[in-house]
Scaffold this motif. Sequence first.
Motif, PDB file in Angstrom:
ATOM      1  N   ALA A   1      -2.603  -6.534   4.616  1.00  0.00           N
ATOM      2  CA  ALA A   1      -1.756  -6.156   3.596  1.00  0.00           C
ATOM      3  C   ALA A   1      -0.840  -5.999   5.121  1.00  0.00           C
ATOM      4  O   ALA A   1       0.910  -5.983   4.984  1.00  0.00           O
ATOM      5  N   GLU A   2      -0.720  -4.723   5.840  1.00  0.00           N
ATOM      6  CA  GLU A   2      -0.104  -4.479   7.469  1.00  0.00           C
ATOM      7  C   GLU A   2       0.464  -5.951   7.741  1.00  0.00           C
ATOM      8  O   GLU A   2       1.306  -5.583   8.639  1.00  0.00           O
ATOM      9  N   ALA A   3      -1.162  -6.504   7.926  1.00  0.00           N
ATOM     10  CA  ALA A   3      -0.866  -8.335   9.092  1.00  0.00           C
ATOM     11  C   ALA A   3       0.325  -9.305   8.026  1.00  0.00           C
ATOM     12  O   ALA A   3       1.021  -9.402   9.229  1.00  0.00           O
ATOM     13  N   LEU A   4      -0.165  -9.199   6.891  1.00  0.00           N
ATOM     14  CA  LEU A   4       1.072  -9.881   6.077  1.00  0.00           C
ATOM     15  C   LEU A   4       2.237  -9.422   6.605  1.00  0.00           C
ATOM     16  O   LEU A   4       3.125 -10.149   6.447  1.00  0.00           O
ATOM     17  N   PHE A   5       2.704  -8.536   6.361  1.00  0.00           N
ATOM     18  CA  PHE A   5       4.289  -7.750   6.386  1.00  0.00           C
ATOM     19  C   PHE A   5       4.757  -7.957   7.561  1.00  0.00           C
ATOM     20  O   PHE A   5       5.801  -7.776   8.618  1.00  0.00           O
TER      21      PHE A   5
END
Length: 64
Positions: A57-61
């Motif tokens: 999720a952090e990588a996506l954002f």
Amino acid sequence: MAIFDDEPRKKPRPHEIGQNLSLLSAGELSERIALLRDEIARLEAELTAKGTTKSAAEALFRRG
């Protein structure tokens, strides 16, 4: 132990943190250690899964 087959059998009590261990046999202690090790492995696997989800999720954002 039940005297007759139709008597309900006592279920072993689950392990409780901080409970008195002096009344448990060596075999019972070994069983509880194995049970707790299995539970620790299950908890660690869940923690790893949650960390992987969080990282994704952090990588996506961060892409934006």
